[in-house]
Design an enzyme around this catalytic site. Structure first.
Site, PDB file in Angstrom:
ATOM      1  N   ASP A 142      81.238   6.904  75.601  1.00 45.66           N
ATOM      2  CA  ASP A 142      80.198   7.673  74.919  1.00 45.66           C
ATOM      3  C   ASP A 142      80.352   7.509  73.414  1.00 45.66           C
ATOM      4  OD1 ASP A 142      77.982   9.288  74.754  1.00 45.66           O
ATOM      5  OD2 ASP A 142      79.115  11.156  74.814  1.00 45.66           O
ATOM      6  N   HIS A 149      72.593  13.801  64.218  1.00 42.41           N
ATOM      7  CA  HIS A 149      73.383  14.676  65.087  1.00 42.41           C
ATOM      8  C   HIS A 149      74.762  14.919  64.472  1.00 42.41           C
ATOM      9  CE1 HIS A 149      75.296  16.403  68.632  1.00 42.41           C
ATOM     10  NE2 HIS A 149      76.190  15.436  68.623  1.00 42.41           N
ATOM     11  N   GLU A 214      72.913  17.023  76.119  1.00 43.74           N
ATOM     12  CA  GLU A 214      72.857  16.044  75.036  1.00 43.74           C
ATOM     13  C   GLU A 214      71.858  14.959  75.429  1.00 43.74           C
ATOM     14  OE1 GLU A 214      76.832  14.685  74.013  1.00 43.74           O
ATOM     15  OE2 GLU A 214      77.092  16.415  72.684  1.00 43.74           O
ATOM     16  N   GLU A 216      70.509  11.573  75.385  1.00 46.04           N
ATOM     17  CA  GLU A 216      71.089  10.272  75.043  1.00 46.04           C
ATOM     18  C   GLU A 216      70.373   9.148  75.795  1.00 46.04           C
ATOM     19  OE1 GLU A 216      75.315   9.870  75.015  1.00 46.04           O
ATOM     20  OE2 GLU A 216      75.681  12.001  74.594  1.00 46.04           O
ATOM     21  N   ASP A 248      74.368  14.018  78.650  1.00 47.59           N
ATOM     22  CA  ASP A 248      75.818  14.195  78.555  1.00 47.59           C
ATOM     23  C   ASP A 248      76.111  15.687  78.383  1.00 47.59           C
ATOM     24  OD1 ASP A 248      78.531  13.755  78.202  1.00 47.59           O
ATOM     25  OD2 ASP A 248      78.319  13.397  76.057  1.00 47.59           O
ATOM     26  N   ARG A 252      80.481  23.602  74.854  1.00 42.01           N
ATOM     27  CA  ARG A 252      80.858  23.637  73.440  1.00 42.01           C
ATOM     28  C   ARG A 252      82.084  24.493  73.160  1.00 42.01           C
ATOM     29  NH1 ARG A 252      78.389  19.114  72.177  1.00 42.01           N
ATOM     30  NH2 ARG A 252      76.109  19.211  72.375  1.00 42.01           N
ATOM     31  N   GLN A 255      85.072  22.591  74.295  1.00 42.99           N
ATOM     32  CA  GLN A 255      85.216  21.469  73.355  1.00 42.99           C
ATOM     33  C   GLN A 255      85.900  21.907  72.055  1.00 42.99           C
ATOM     34  OE1 GLN A 255      81.433  19.559  72.666  1.00 42.99           O
ATOM     35  NE2 GLN A 255      82.260  17.978  71.339  1.00 42.99           N
ATOM     36  N   LYS A 268      83.519  17.544  78.515  1.00 38.03           N
ATOM     37  CA  LYS A 268      82.525  16.484  78.643  1.00 38.03           C
ATOM     38  C   LYS A 268      82.496  15.832  80.018  1.00 38.03           C
ATOM     39  CE  LYS A 268      81.038  16.007  74.352  1.00 38.03           C
ATOM     40  NZ  LYS A 268      79.614  15.876  74.031  1.00 38.03           N
ATOM     41  N   THR A 272      77.698  14.179  84.077  1.00 38.24           N
ATOM     42  CA  THR A 272      76.808  13.363  83.255  1.00 38.24           C
ATOM     43  C   THR A 272      75.683  12.929  84.185  1.00 38.24           C
ATOM     44  OG1 THR A 272      78.701  12.538  81.971  1.00 38.24           O
ATOM     45  CG2 THR A 272      76.646  11.303  81.785  1.00 38.24           C
ATOM     46  N   GLU A 388      72.393  22.223  67.982  1.00 33.86           N
ATOM     47  CA  GLU A 388      71.634  21.975  66.752  1.00 33.86           C
ATOM     48  C   GLU A 388      70.364  22.814  66.710  1.00 33.86           C
ATOM     49  OE1 GLU A 388      71.257  17.596  65.866  1.00 33.86           O
ATOM     50  OE2 GLU A 388      72.362  17.510  67.744  1.00 33.86           O
TER      51      GLU A 388
HETATM   52 MN    MN Z   1      77.614  12.663  74.193  1.00 35.66          MN
END
Ligand code: MN
Length: 442
Positions: A142, A149, A214, A216, A248, A252, A255, A268, A272, A388
Site C-alpha cells: 500500500d 491526503h 480509504e 484507493e 483500504d 484510526r 493506528q 490496516k 481490504t 479528512e
Molecule cells: Mn491505504
C-alpha cells in the site's frame, strides 16, 4: 503517451458498437471499448470460478469462448491463459499478448462480427453471477501517493509541518497483507485492538471507535521481474496488467497507538475490499494525462523520472465514495456520495511506484497488488477518507436522513465507483466496490 500500452488503436474508437445491445447504452460501465476481466460463477452454483469479460450487462465466459475456437493467431496464447482458476496465468504474459487478446475480443464482440452466433451462447447475465478475487495475490503493497491526503492527515497531527521531509522524494509505502483482501460484497466484523485513550496511561483492548474507509485505486502487476533486477521507468508500465477500485479499511485509533516506529500493522490488515473487474491499462489509454507538479516541487531523482512519465504518466480516473447506513437501507434510501475526486491528483504515478518498489532488487510477481494510497484531491470535498472529511472526527458529516457520521458505524455500507469520461472517447467504468461493517465479534 507512456510506453507501448499507452497508444490508441482501433479498440478505443468511440464509434465502435457491440452486438450485445446493453453495451451501447450511454452510461454503461462496460462498453466494447472497456473489456475488463474478472473471475466469476453463477450465483450459488458452487462450481469453480472462471474468467469472464464484461460486455454491457453480460459476462462473456472465456472458457466457453475459447472452446468455440474464436481466438486464433496472437490471441490464442493469452486466450488459453484465461481458462484457469485465476487471472495469474494471463497476467504472467506480456503487454503484447494482453493487447492481442483485447484486439480479438473487440473484433468478436463488435456489430456484424461473424463470431456473434457462436458467442451468444457464452454470455451470462451479470445479475446472475458472483465474483472471486481476480488473482491469487502473493503480495500486497500500500502506497501513500496522494500529497493532498498526506498533507490533510499530517496537518491533524503536525499543523506546523504536515508533510514529512521525505514525501516529495520517495513514493512512501508499506507492505500490507494479502490474506484479508476480499472481493466486493464482503462484510467484516468491526476489528478490536489496543487503543490508548487520551489521558490514560494503560491501553485497552476494545473494538475500534474510529473505523474509516480509504478511497484507493488497486494496481495489479502483470509480468514480474527477477530478484535483483530493477525495473526502469521506461519499462515500468509494461509490468502493470490493470486497475481496480480498492477500499483500504482503517482503524484510526488502533493506528495512532501502534504505528510508530514501524508503520501501520493491525489497524490496516483486518480487511481490504477490491472491485471484481480489472480494467486493463490499455483500455485506459484515452485518459492518460501529463504528470505535472507545482513549480516549487523538487524534480524527482533521475531513476524516478522519464519523458514518457512527464508526458502521460497520470490518469484521469474519476473516483467516488458513497455511504448507506443501516437506517438508510431500512428506509430504502439510496447511498449518498461523500466525496468525489480524480486519480490525476496523485503525486506519484504508477510507473514511479513500480520503479521505486524494484530499485533495490525487490521482485514483483504476476498478481501482486499495489494500493495507490488514499486518493484525495485539492479541495475538502475531494477527500478520500472520513478522517479528512470530518477533521479527525471533530466535524461529523450530516446525512440526508438526519444521521451524522464522524466514523463508520455498524451496518454502514461503503460503495466506491470509478469511471473515465471525456469528449471524443468512450466512457468506461469500473463497476462497484462494496463492503459492509458488521458488529464487533466479542
Ligand atoms: Mn491505504
Amino acid at each position: 503517451m507512456t510506453g507501448r500500452s499507452g497508444g490508441l488503436n482501433e479498440t478505443h474508437d468511440p464509434a465502435l458498437r457491440s452486438w450485445v445491445m446493453s453495451a451501447n447504452a450511454v452510461d454503461c460501465d462496460f462498453p466494447i471499448q472497456n473489456l475488463p476481466f474478472a473471475m466469476y460463477r453463477r450465483s450459488g452454483a458452487g462450481t469453480p470460478f472462471r474468467c469472464g469479460v464484461a460486455i454491457g450487462d453480460q459476462v462473456l465466459d472465456m472458457t466457453s469462448a475459447v472452446a468455440c475456437g474464436v481466438f486464433g493467431g496472437a490471441a490464442q496464447t493469452p486466450a488459453l491463459a484465461t481458462t484457469g482458476t485465476s487471472l495469474n496465468a494471463l497476467m504472467a504474459l506480456d503487454a503484447a499478448a494482453w493487447s492481442a487478446l483485447r484486439r480479438a475480443l473487440s473484433g468478436a464482440l463488435r456489430v456484424d462480427a461473424p463470431a456473434q452466433s457462436t458467442l451468444q451462447a457464452c454470455l451470462v447475465p451479470q445479475a446472475a453471477v458472483e465474483y472471486a478475487l481476480p488473482a491469487r495475490i502473493g503480495d500486497y503493497t500500500d502506497f501513500y501517493t496522494s500529497i493532498h491526503h498526506a498533507a490533510n492527515v499530517g496537518r491533524l497531527f503536525r499543523p506546523d509541518h504536515p508533510l514529512l521531509p521525505n514525501y516529495k522524494w520517495i513514493p512512501i509505502g508499506y507492505h500490507g497483507r494479502a490474506s484479508t483482501i476480499a472481493v466486493s460484497g464482503a462484510a467484516f466484523p468491526r476489528p478490536q485492538g489496543q487503543i490508548m485513550d487520551a489521558g490514560n496511561d494503560v491501553p485497552a483492548l476494545v473494538p475500534t471507535r474510529r473505523l474509516d474507509f480509504e478511497l484507493e485505486v488497486g494496481i495489479f502487476i502483470g509480468t514480474g521481474n527477477a530478484p535483483g533486477q530493477p525495473i526502469a521507468m521506461d519499462e515500468a508500465e509494461q509490468h502493470v496488467f490493470g486497475l481496480c477500485l480498492l477500499n483500504d479499511w482503517s482503524a484510526r485509533d488502533i493506528q495512532a497507538w501502534e504505528y510508530q516506529p514501524l508503520g501501520p500493522f493491525l489497524a490496516k490488515n483486518f480487511a481490504t475490499t477490491i472491485s471484481p473487474w480489472v480494467v486493463t491499462l490499455e483500455a485506459l489509454a484515452p485518459y492518460r494525462q501529463p504528470f505535472t507538479r507545482a513549480p516549487d516541487a523538487p524534480t524527482p531523482l533521475p531513476y524516478l523520472d522519464s519523458a514518457a512519465n512527464r508526458g502521460g504518466g497520470a490518469l484521469d480516473l474519476q473516483l467516488q465514495v458513497l455511504l448507506q447506513t443501516a437506517g438508510m437501507r431500512a428506509q430504502q434510501q439510496m447511498p449518498v456520495a461523500l466525496a468525489q475526486t480524480s486519480y490525476r491528483h496523485a503525486y506519484w504515478t504508477m510507473a514511479q511506484m513500480v520503479t521505486h518498489h524494484t530499485v533495490n532488487g525487490c521482485s514483483l510477481q504476476p498478481g501482486d497488488l499495489f494500493g495507490s494510497g488514499t486518493l484525495s484531491g485539492p479541495t475538502p470535498a475531494q477527500a478520500g477518507a472520513l478522517i479528512e472529511l470530518t477533521q479527525g472526527g471533530r466535524q461529523p458529516v450530516m446525512l440526508p436522513n438526519g444521521e451524522t457520521r464522524a466514523y463508520l458505524e455498524d451496518g454502514d455500507r461503503v460503495t466506491m465507483r470509478g469511471w473515465c469520461e471525456k469528449p471524443g472517447a468512450a466512457r468506461i467504468g469500473f463497476g462497484e466496490c462494496v463492503g459492509t461493517v458488521l458488529p464487533a465479534r466479542l
